[in-house]
Write a protein that holds these residues in place. Structure first.
Motif, mmCIF file in Angstrom:
data_model
loop_
_atom_site.group_PDB
_atom_site.id
_atom_site.type_symbol
_atom_site.label_atom_id
_atom_site.label_comp_id
_atom_site.label_asym_id
_atom_site.label_seq_id
_atom_site.Cartn_x
_atom_site.Cartn_y
_atom_site.Cartn_z
ATOM 1 N N UNK A 269 0.297 58.352 51.498
ATOM 2 C CA UNK A 269 0.593 57.258 52.418
ATOM 3 C C UNK A 269 1.265 56.067 51.775
ATOM 4 N N UNK A 270 1.536 56.137 50.483
ATOM 5 C CA UNK A 270 2.134 54.989 49.806
ATOM 6 C C UNK A 270 3.567 55.243 49.338
ATOM 7 N N UNK A 271 4.080 56.441 49.615
ATOM 8 C CA UNK A 271 5.438 56.771 49.174
ATOM 9 C C UNK A 271 6.236 57.391 50.315
ATOM 10 N N UNK A 272 7.536 57.218 50.248
ATOM 11 C CA UNK A 272 8.446 57.776 51.244
ATOM 12 C C UNK A 272 9.274 58.905 50.630
ATOM 13 N N UNK A 273 9.919 59.667 51.528
ATOM 14 C CA UNK A 273 10.881 60.671 51.075
ATOM 15 C C UNK A 273 12.194 59.972 50.730
ATOM 16 N N UNK A 274 12.991 60.627 49.914
ATOM 17 C CA UNK A 274 14.298 60.083 49.573
ATOM 18 C C UNK A 274 15.260 61.230 49.290
ATOM 19 N N UNK A 275 16.497 60.882 48.997
ATOM 20 C CA UNK A 275 17.511 61.875 48.659
ATOM 21 C C UNK A 275 18.167 61.492 47.346
ATOM 22 N N UNK A 276 18.596 62.507 46.621
ATOM 23 C CA UNK A 276 19.404 62.277 45.424
ATOM 24 C C UNK A 276 20.660 63.137 45.538
ATOM 25 N N UNK A 277 21.691 62.743 44.833
ATOM 26 C CA UNK A 277 22.935 63.507 44.845
ATOM 27 C C UNK A 277 22.875 64.647 43.838
ATOM 28 N N UNK A 278 23.508 65.757 44.200
ATOM 29 C CA UNK A 278 23.622 66.891 43.285
ATOM 30 C C UNK A 278 25.047 67.418 43.317
#
Length: 364
Positions: A154-163
């Motif tokens: 509950x303290x972190x969100x999803x994210x995206x990184x480039x590949x």
């Protein structure tokens, strides 16, 4: 005397009752020879039939396996491409060609992995999801880091990184390699995948030096590949693609190809030559929006340098569309020689094609 005579008469009487002596009679040599010939004439065709049936069954089995393998590879590539943000075509323009904007693999070739006997066929940027990996506000970030997000629900969100993803076609030259079995003859080719991924960036970084979380704050999968260039910008897609000096580092994905499928056809002959308009036709005769002129086949088509054409891509960079074709070789699975493509045996060289449109733009 009477007793002896009586015994002789009794013995003679018993012999007369037993009849003539029986003699045992076997097969003559001629009969044995005739029987052997008849057995040979009957059994040989039956054995030939059984052997042919087993060979046919084996060929059908490897044909089925090859079809399944290349279809699975095509499905994997299709799913991968569906997340593409930018796909490189084969535009021969480079930074030394001022009249044309570089958009293709030739312009970034020196910034890609350079394995022996490997040719890049499909290269693109994609978004790679990282679930539950970034603290959702600066206050939480004081105590929670990406490495500990899993233990702080509950303290972190999803994210995206480039590949940066690159599919290569490898031509095996070692006849004793595991990729060239059965050994001997011309080895099949194979498709392998490279991926160079960015790390999780710190949104609360106070300076460029703190752009990324430290190694003590992240897991291996959350760290930047040493060959990934943080200065890459989609407005200049052929500049700062990677850090070339880091491409050979063992920690980099540029040194860790993942083989997707083997037994891709190796044949180069008149039957494997392309017509010269496949990509323009398949992609609907695309027009360059900047110059209002048709995009040439040379720009659209990315294939190997030897003309094998068993793994090639048709790419429209402007519309972020790629069409990928793969041709397998099931005969090479069971025989080292006489395994080249022929139109008369095309059933043993299954072909699959997928066409995919990527996300269409960064962040979309």
């Amino acid at each position: 005397m009477k007793t002896l005579l009586r015994l002789l008469l009794k013995s003679q009487h018993q012999r007369n009752r037993s009849g003539p002596a029986q003699t045992e009679k076997g097969m003559t040599l001629v009969e044995l020879l005739v029987g052997s010939i008849m057995a040979f004439l009957i059994i040989t065709p039956m054995l030939t039939f059984v052997v042919d049936m087993l060979n046919t069954d084996r060929r059908e089995q490897v044909k089925s396996n090859t079809e399944q393998d290349i279809q699975a590879a095509a499905d994997f590539i299709s799913q991968d491409l569906s997340q593409a943000i930018y796909i490189y075509d084969n535009n021969p323009a480079t930074t030394s060609t001022p009249t044309t904007t570089p958009t293709g693999i030739p312009a970034i070739r020196s910034q890609l992995p350079a394995p022996a006997n490997g040719t890049p066929i499909l290269v693109f940027w994609k978004q790679q999801p990282r679930k539950n990996s970034i603290p959702y506000n600066p206050k939480v970030a004081e105590t929670v880091k990406p490495k500990t997000c899993d233990t702080n629900p509950g303290k972190c969100d999803d994210t995206y990184v480039l590949s940066l993803v690159a599919y290569y076609q490898f031509k095996e030259t070692d006849p004793n390699s595991i990729w060239c079995q059965p050994s001997g003859g011309t080895c099949p080719t194979r498709i392998a995948r490279y991926e160079i991924t960015d790390g999780i960036r710190n949104p609360n970084a106070a300076s460029i030096a703190d752009l990324y979380y430290s190694d003590t704050e992240t897991k291996d999968t959350q760290r930047r590949d040493p060959a990934f260039n943080p200065d890459f910008d989609f407005t200049k897609p052929t500049v700062n693609v990677t850090v070339p000096t880091e491409l050979t580092k063992p920690q980099s994905g540029a040194t860790k190809p993942q083989v997707l499928v083997n037994y891709i056809d190796h044949t180069k002959n008149s039957d494997t030559a392309l017509l010269g308009t496949e990509c323009r036709t398949a992609l609907g005769n695309p027009i360059d929006q900047r110059t209002a002129t048709p995009i040439g086949e040379t720009t659209l088509k990315v294939t190997d340098t030897e003309g094998i054409n068993s793994f090639y891509a048709c790419v429209n960079t402007e519309k972020n569309i790629a069409r990928v074709t793969i041709r397998g070789n099931s005969l090479r699975r069971i025989q080292a020689n006489d395994a080249d493509f022929k139109t008369t045996s095309s059933a043993f060289f299954p072909i699959t094609t997928v066409q995919v449109k990527g996300l269409g733009g960064y962040g979309k």
